[in-house]
Scaffold this active site. Structure first.
Site, PDB file in Angstrom:
ATOM      1  N   SER A  71       0.799  -1.224   0.000  1.00 58.54           N
ATOM      2  CA  SER A  71       0.000   0.000   0.000  1.00 58.54           C
ATOM      3  C   SER A  71       0.831   1.273   0.000  1.00 58.54           C
ATOM      4  CB  SER A  71      -0.947   0.014   1.199  1.00 58.54           C
ATOM      5  OG  SER A  71      -2.073  -0.817   0.959  1.00 58.54           O
ATOM      6  N   LYS A  92       0.494   3.727  -2.790  1.00 48.17           N
ATOM      7  CA  LYS A  92      -0.496   4.808  -2.836  1.00 48.17           C
ATOM      8  C   LYS A  92       0.125   6.189  -2.659  1.00 48.17           C
ATOM      9  CE  LYS A  92      -4.386   1.953  -1.264  1.00 48.17           C
ATOM     10  NZ  LYS A  92      -3.771   0.726  -0.733  1.00 48.17           N
ATOM     11  N   SER A 123      -6.562   4.017   3.427  1.00 56.54           N
ATOM     12  CA  SER A 123      -5.746   3.304   2.431  1.00 56.54           C
ATOM     13  C   SER A 123      -6.624   2.465   1.514  1.00 56.54           C
ATOM     14  CB  SER A 123      -4.704   2.420   3.131  1.00 56.54           C
ATOM     15  OG  SER A 123      -3.748   1.924   2.223  1.00 56.54           O
TER      16      SER A 123
END
Length: 396
Positions: A62, A65, A127
């Site tokens: 993640s 991102k 997220s």
């Protein structure tokens, strides 16, 4: 024989090894961690305070991102995307990154339309994988096309070892990064988009009547943390990029490879706390100060001085016994003519084996082309010493 030959050789040898010690002996780092990958960077001075495995490639999960947010912020700053603009939630985005995926999500409803400002919060605070995919499709048409934009921006920013294949960070072959690249990306986001960056500090986000806390654990630890993300894959372990500010000093911490989320959080906090409380600013050289010399080829002078174009400050441990090593690096000898203020080298500052900081160096004066006799002598000299340099390089 030229009476200055020995002096010229003494200057040449440091050039071969691209190092001239000017600040004292080496000193080992005083922070220890069991994590395989970690980096701590002071933003103001650009000093790397600690690193281990900083150039080791791993799956960003993640943390991808952050790059997705950068592309979004860039599109907004360029006027191609508006925060009020509505993007459509496709079935692919909903199924791949939303509630059916059982992954982190903002819980966007399929076939709904959502404002970019809300998608931005859904991307950062919980997220959300669905938010990442919706943004990718809204900006570039498809997630694949968006990944091409991510890699173009990564190249422009100067990320040297990163490759992105999707916007969410869901596992995919060839999606890689390093702690050093993530630190560079974090600094870029903070400095380029200071107003948009504030979304990373928002404590919670509610969508579809579901309230979610920010997944960055550092925000609740009272250490001045104000942003960035966490990530996890089975192969890379638990990772985190965090930023914290204390008394006007901002640090970026990157940790990766922790076995548990708790280990990740504790090591990130320890690293930031150590960096914020254990260092002081040291001025190594003032603007215009002569730092060293570079060998000149074919000029009316045999050397040219190297000066600092701006003050050179680094962070050093408050420990009075802590010492730094600096070295001048340039590719010499430098061919004349040389203009005053030409950027021909750099100063690297090290703590132990860690390169903490580097700064450009400029010539302190102009060097004109030498006489025909001087140029001929330098040509013979360069030919004669090239074999010495090559032999020395093979040894090191």
């Amino acid at each position: 024989m030229d009476r200055n030959w020995l002096r010229r050789l003494a200057i040449l040898l440091p050039v071969i090894v691209t190092a001239m010690a000017v600040c004292g002996p080496l000193k080992a780092q005083s922070f220890e961690t069991d994590l395989p990958r970690a980096l701590l960077l002071d933003v103001q001075t650009g000093t790397v305070l600690f690193e281990t495995g900083a150039d080791e490639s791993f799956e960003p999960a993640s943390l991808t991102k952050i790059m997705t947010a950068e592309v979004l912020f860039h599109e907004i700053s360029e006027g191609r995307v508006s925060p009020d603009q509505q993007f459509h939630v496709s079935e692919y985005a909903w199924r791949t990154g939303g509630a059916p995926s059982r992954s982190t999500a903002m819980f966007a409803s399929v076939n709904s339309d959502i404002a970019v400002s809300d998608l931005m919060r859904g991307l950062v605070v919980p997220s959300g994988n669905d938010a990442a995919i919706v943004l990718a499709e809204g900006i570039a048409g498809t997630e694949t096309a968006f990944s091409l934009a991510m890699n173009r921006r990564a190249h422009d920013i100067g990320l040297k070892a990163s490759n992105f294949v999707n916007a969410s960070g869901l596992e995919a072959a060839d999606q890689r990064t390093t702690a050093r690249d993530l630190a560079r990306l974090a600094v870029h986001v903070i400095e380029t988009y200071p107003d948009l960056y504030k979304v990373f500090a928002e404590p919670e986000f509610m969508w579809n009547k579901i309230r979610q806390r920010n997944r960055n654990p550092l925000l609740t630890l009272n250490i001045g943390a104000d942003g960035f993300l966490t990530g996890y894959t089975e192969a890379a372990g638990f990772s985190l990029v965090g930023s914290a500010v204390l008394d006007g000093r901002r640090l970026i911490a990157v940790v990766s490879g922790a076995k548990t989320a708790r280990d990740r959080d504790q090591e990130a906090r320890k690293l930031l706390d150590w960096g914020l409380r254990s260092f002081e600013v040291r001025r190594l050289f003032s603007a215009g100060e002569v730092i060293g010399e570079a060998l000149v080829f074919g000029g009316d002078k045999q050397v040219v001085t190297l000066v600092a174009p701006a003050d050179i400050d680094v962070l050093a441990l408050r420990n009075p016994d802590a010492r730094l090593t600096a070295r001048i690096v340039y590719d010499g000898p430098i061919a004349a003519p040389i203009a005053k203020g030409a950027a021909i080298g750099r100063l690297e500052v090290l703590s132990g084996s860690t390169r903490m900081f580097e700064a450009p160096l400029e010539t302190g004066e102009a060097v004109e082309q030498g006489s025909l006799h001087r140029r001929a002598f330098d040509a013979v000299y360069e030919w004669a010493t090239s074999a010495v340099r090559q032999a020395f390089e093979r040894l090191i």
